[in-house]
Design an enzyme around this catalytic site. Structure first.
Site, mmCIF file in Angstrom:
data_model
loop_
_atom_site.group_PDB
_atom_site.id
_atom_site.type_symbol
_atom_site.label_atom_id
_atom_site.label_comp_id
_atom_site.label_asym_id
_atom_site.label_seq_id
_atom_site.Cartn_x
_atom_site.Cartn_y
_atom_site.Cartn_z
ATOM 1 N N GLU A 1 0.844 -1.210 0.000
ATOM 2 C CA GLU A 1 0.000 0.000 0.000
ATOM 3 C C GLU A 1 0.875 1.255 0.000
ATOM 4 O O GLU A 1 0.578 2.228 -0.701
ATOM 5 C CB GLU A 1 -0.934 -0.040 1.207
ATOM 6 C CG GLU A 1 -2.011 -1.107 1.080
ATOM 7 C CD GLU A 1 -2.826 -1.265 2.340
ATOM 8 O OE1 GLU A 1 -4.038 -0.948 2.302
ATOM 9 O OE2 GLU A 1 -2.260 -1.661 3.381
ATOM 10 N N GLU B 1 -3.950 -9.503 3.453
ATOM 11 C CA GLU B 1 -4.733 -9.194 4.660
ATOM 12 C C GLU B 1 -5.896 -10.162 4.895
ATOM 13 O O GLU B 1 -6.212 -10.479 6.040
ATOM 14 C CB GLU B 1 -5.279 -7.759 4.565
ATOM 15 C CG GLU B 1 -4.261 -6.670 4.893
ATOM 16 C CD GLU B 1 -3.389 -6.268 3.722
ATOM 17 O OE1 GLU B 1 -2.682 -5.252 3.825
ATOM 18 O OE2 GLU B 1 -3.384 -6.976 2.690
HETATM 19 N N1 T1G Z 1 4.150 -7.742 11.704
HETATM 20 C C1 T1G Z 1 4.821 -8.182 12.797
HETATM 21 N N2 T1G Z 1 5.655 -9.275 12.799
HETATM 22 C C2 T1G Z 1 5.795 -9.914 11.642
HETATM 23 C C3 T1G Z 1 5.103 -9.528 10.456
HETATM 24 C C4 T1G Z 1 4.262 -8.377 10.521
HETATM 25 N N3 T1G Z 1 3.600 -7.928 9.450
HETATM 26 N N4 T1G Z 1 5.452 -10.382 9.474
HETATM 27 C C5 T1G Z 1 6.311 -11.272 10.020
HETATM 28 N N5 T1G Z 1 6.522 -11.003 11.316
HETATM 29 C C6 T1G Z 1 7.422 -11.713 12.245
HETATM 30 C C7 T1G Z 1 7.030 -13.177 12.449
HETATM 31 O O1 T1G Z 1 6.090 -13.330 13.468
HETATM 32 C C8 T1G Z 1 8.379 -13.784 12.827
HETATM 33 O O2 T1G Z 1 8.613 -13.472 14.162
HETATM 34 C C9 T1G Z 1 9.365 -12.993 11.985
HETATM 35 O O3 T1G Z 1 8.700 -11.766 11.635
HETATM 36 C C10 T1G Z 1 9.789 -13.678 10.724
HETATM 37 O O4 T1G Z 1 8.615 -14.060 10.022
HETATM 38 C C11 T1G Z 1 -2.788 -1.683 6.907
HETATM 39 C C12 T1G Z 1 -2.888 -3.824 8.488
HETATM 40 C C13 T1G Z 1 7.123 -11.238 5.330
HETATM 41 C C14 T1G Z 1 6.870 -13.186 3.859
HETATM 42 O O5 T1G Z 1 0.336 -10.537 6.264
HETATM 43 O O6 T1G Z 1 4.023 -13.291 5.231
HETATM 44 O O7 T1G Z 1 -0.345 -4.706 6.529
HETATM 45 O O8 T1G Z 1 8.702 -15.738 15.064
HETATM 46 O O9 T1G Z 1 9.085 -16.496 9.908
HETATM 47 O O10 T1G Z 1 9.462 -16.830 6.351
HETATM 48 O O11 T1G Z 1 -3.321 -3.103 5.199
HETATM 49 O O12 T1G Z 1 6.556 -13.124 7.522
HETATM 50 O O13 T1G Z 1 10.822 -14.545 14.485
HETATM 51 O O14 T1G Z 1 9.415 -13.755 16.416
HETATM 52 O O15 T1G Z 1 7.261 -15.467 8.502
HETATM 53 O O16 T1G Z 1 11.028 -14.857 5.998
HETATM 54 C C15 T1G Z 1 0.082 -7.842 6.145
HETATM 55 C C16 T1G Z 1 3.012 -11.361 7.006
HETATM 56 C C17 T1G Z 1 0.027 -7.349 7.538
HETATM 57 C C18 T1G Z 1 2.665 -10.572 5.828
HETATM 58 C C19 T1G Z 1 8.585 -13.206 5.694
HETATM 59 N N6 T1G Z 1 1.316 -8.577 5.952
HETATM 60 N N7 T1G Z 1 4.369 -11.875 6.974
HETATM 61 O O17 T1G Z 1 8.563 -14.603 5.747
HETATM 62 O O18 T1G Z 1 9.694 -14.960 8.028
HETATM 63 S S1 T1G Z 1 -1.508 -6.535 7.846
HETATM 64 C C20 T1G Z 1 1.331 -9.902 6.048
HETATM 65 C C21 T1G Z 1 4.742 -12.826 6.093
HETATM 66 C C22 T1G Z 1 -1.345 -5.029 7.046
HETATM 67 C C23 T1G Z 1 -2.434 -2.961 6.238
HETATM 68 C C24 T1G Z 1 -2.576 -4.167 7.094
HETATM 69 C C25 T1G Z 1 6.138 -13.353 6.243
HETATM 70 C C26 T1G Z 1 7.159 -12.702 5.285
HETATM 71 P P1 T1G Z 1 9.424 -14.441 15.083
HETATM 72 P P2 T1G Z 1 8.599 -15.350 9.110
HETATM 73 P P3 T1G Z 1 9.774 -15.378 6.487
#
Ligand code: T1G
Length: 657
Positions: free
Chosen positions: A115, A135
């Site tokens: 975004e 999301e």
């Molecule tokens: N926020 C906080 N922590 C996050 C995070 C996030 N968005 N994404 C990952 N982590 C933490 C995860 O818990 C782990 O922590 C570590 O990072 C490594 O993650 C307004 C509101 C980016 C592809 O849905 O898909 O944006 O266990 O093991 O395999 O519209 O993480 O080490 O303590 O998954 O390399 C939308 C979520 C959010 C993407 C990386 N975004 N993340 O994969 O590492 S909502 C998502 C992923 C949003 C807006 C809305 C994957 C990754 P720990 P990992 P990875």
């Protein structure tokens, strides 16, 4: 000292700023995934204010440190008091800036990360970049303009597909869709800085000012209907359809509606459940005692028994780049197994999930044999032979003699005791369970069984291989049925108690399907077949404690030859293959009640669900107390990924809270 050099010295982590020929390069460095936490947002806002005001700045480039651009908004901030500036405020500032802002996508740009990029005036990506708005997988909608800006950039149908599925698009597809403007052929930052310099002083393309191209209403209607059908009652996909298909209305109106919808969904039970699942998946990979344990090297995997399970496991292993040696009892059986594997690969080829190169590469890495000795090069051998203790212990005794001393032996048993199989070998420390789910090349879940003597690096190897297979490994201790089948047995038992107490199979199934299960328990039974469980019950009959309630209805069905769908009748009848309530089954159930003098009563859907969920949660608590499962989240992941428990309900342990 220039204005910007002075400014950059005041910028603190997690962002860093440097000037490059009048272009302010802002790097977000907020490990692990550069989430747009409050600090990141504050830093961005300060940098943008500086850029707007500073005479020595003609443009801005935003990029991420490491292999991620921005992994999204910081999910860990959800449910906490909002901290200004909000992400929409920062994004609005980017789009409105009078100087060009270029997004340099150095890796994944997901959710709020994409975004933010969509509000930039130009997007350059590295070839490895991926973009998406996942999301809906968190039970929410994009809340920072995604549902309004993306359709303006790529049209409503394409935006609907990406946002409702939550899937990611690789750089090439993102370019062809128009999400990004360029894939950097050389250094990404140089390409971005050069783009910003070219745009300086020119009219800027602000995504919010674009109009979402109208598309064929029938096409949109069809796509929307498909999304709603697939969502099985989940709220977020329906809201995505509503917001994206109405993105032709004034931008500010759409943004406000999107934000309100996002905030409402973010605080919903459904979103809390999916956040629980998100973090549970990350927690499941953290196994006590393995923090610093190295997995053993595995490049060749042996698979014994090339039936339905074995061939599925082989396809998953070939897909992960392993060399696979398949073993079966005779050369003919081995060749049949090879044909089964090639057939699965050909189906992937035909469906476009695999290209010709990938197909040939996998085929080249597959060999089959009927000679144990040919498994000598394997670092891991997984058996998927008939689920019989004598057959499995005999096989492991033979493997012990032919495989490398450091090879790991894994059993795919679903009900036998792997400790007994391990005890049949010279090195029980190298034995563990790897319980795949059918079809093994599709189902994500693998229960990795830590046997009594499994060595830490052997467990680490099982987990590492499962992850490389792109599976979701969950560690379980040894108990009959491990986590999944033990919970499933408790759930089935309670469902059969409900039958005796007055409910009917179709009523129980309707309650489960309303709740979000893809299929009710008794329909699943009929699909899987009733005979295997019947055989196990008969084996256990002699040892069964007569003081414990036992329901004979399923036995009566089997004695009547009602083995399920493939027998044309089971819990239901299947005239012309279509499932139908069978009065004969109702009569069998009524007779069973009468035999026990039970006066039946009616049950509401909620009562039925409550009893089934409580039974699952109670068994889950027992598994935690026995140390079989390490965390409630692990149990939820098993039931969601192996037994159809709806993810947006969070799993039986989460649902019982
Ligand atoms: N926020 C906080 N922590 C996050 C995070 C996030 N968005 N994404 C990952 N982590 C933490 C995860 O818990 C782990 O922590 C570590 O990072 C490594 O993650 C307004 C509101 C980016 C592809 O849905 O898909 O944006 O266990 O093991 O395999 O519209 O993480 O080490 O303590 O998954 O390399 C939308 C979520 C959010 C993407 C990386 N975004 N993340 O994969 O590492 S909502 C998502 C992923 C949003 C807006 C809305 C994957 C990754 P720990 P990992 P990875």
């Amino acid at each position: 000292m220039s204005e910007t050099t002075a400014f950059s010295s005041t910028v603190s982590a997690p962002n860093s700023v440097k000037a490059s020929n009048g272009i302010l390069v802002v790097t977000i460095d907020n490990a692990p995934v550069n989430a747009t936490s409050a600090d990141v947002r504050t830093g961005l806002e300060r940098a943008l204010s500086h850029a707007e005001a500073a005479a020595d700045v003609t443009g801005v480039v935003i990029t991420g440190a490491g292999k991620t651009f921005i992994g999204g908004a910081d999910i860990k901030e959800f449910g906490k008091p909002a901290v200004e500036p909000t992400l929409p405020a920062v994004i609005e500032k980017i789009e409105a800036l009078s100087k060009p802002v270029v997004a340099a996508l150095n890796g994944v740009a997901l959710g709020g990360g994409l975004e933010l990029a969509l509000s930039c005036h130009y997007r350059v990506a590295s070839a490895a970049a991926q973009v998406g708005l996942p999301e809906v997988k968190l039970g929410i909608v994009p809340g920072a303009g995604g549902t309004q800006r993306l359709p303006r950039l790529i049209g409503i149908p394409a935006a609907l597909d990406l946002i409702a599925s939550g899937r990611s698009a690789k750089a090439e597809e993102a370019l062809s869709l128009g999400i990004i403007d360029e894939i950097a052929s050389g250094d990404l930052l140089e390409a971005a800085v050069s783009a910003a310099r070219k745009l300086a002083g020119k009219p800027l393309r602000r995504t919010g000012e674009l109009t979402a191209a109208t598309a064929d209403p029938a096409e949109i209607k069809k796509a929307s209907a498909k999304i709603l059908a697939k969502s099985r009652g989940q709220k977020a996909p329906a809201e995505v359809v509503r917001l994206v298909t109405s993105s032709t209305r004034p931008f500010a109106e759409g943004l406000a509606d999107e934000r309100a919808t996002f905030l409402a969904l973010r605080d919903s039970r459904e979103a809390a459940a999916l956040r629980h699942v998100f973090f549970a998946e990350r927690e499941a990979s953290k196994v006590e005692g393995l923090e610093s344990v190295e997995a053993r090297p595995v490049s060749t995997i042996g698979i014994c028994g090339l039936g339905l399970m074995g061939s599925g496991i082989a396809v998953a292993a070939l897909g992960a780049g392993y060399t696979v040696i398949g073993l079966d009892q005779t050369p003919e059986a081995a060749e049949k197994g090879r044909e089964r594997i090639i057939d699965l690969l050909e189906r992937n080829l035909a469906s476009g999930r695999l290209d010709q190169t990938g197909f040939e590469a996998r085929k080249a890495k597959l060999s089959v044999t009927a000679s144990d000795a040919d498994l000598a090069p394997c670092g891991l051998v997984i058996e998927a032979v008939f689920d019989d203790l004598a057959v499995k212990t005999d096989l492991f005794r033979r493997l012990d003699k032919v495989v490398r001393p450091d090879a790991v032996l894994a059993t795919n048993t679903s009900y036998l005791n792997p400790d007994e199989i391990a005890a049949a070998t010279a090195y029980p420390g190298r034995v563990l369970g790897m319980h795949f789910f059918s079809p093994a090349h599709v189902m994500r879940l693998v229960e990795v069984v830590r046997c009594a003597k499994t060595a830490p690096d052997v467990l680490a190897t099982g987990l590492a291989v499962a992850r490389k297979l792109r599976k979701l490994p969950v560690v379980t201790g040894v108990t009959e049925g491990f986590i999944g089948n033990r919970i499933f047995s408790a759930y089935r038992r309670e469902a059969e108690f409900l039958l005796e107490d007055g409910a009917l199979p179709h009523e129980i199934d309707a309650a489960l399907e309303d709740y979000g299960f893809p299929m009710g328990l008794f329909a699943v039974y009929d699909m899987a077949g009733l005979e295997i469980a019947w055989a196990r019950r008969k084996r256990q009959a002699a040892a069964r404690d007569p003081s414990i309630r036992y329901v004979e209805i399923a036995d009566t069905l089997c004695e009547a030859g009602r083995f399920g769908q493939k027998a044309g009748r089971g819990w239901y009848a299947y005239p012309e293959g279509k499932k139908a309530i069978d009065p004969e089954v109702t009569a069998i159930i009524e007779a069973a009640r009468a035999k026990k003098g039970i006066t039946p009563r009616t049950f509401s859907k909620d009562e039925i669900l409550r009893r089934l969920l409580d039974a699952m949660a109670a068994e889950g608590e027992a598994l935690l107390a026995e140390g079989i499962a390490a965390r409630p989240g692990d149990i939820d992941l098993v039931m969601i990924n192996g037994y159809g428990f709806p993810a947006y309900k969070g799993g039986p342990m989460f649902a019982s809270n």
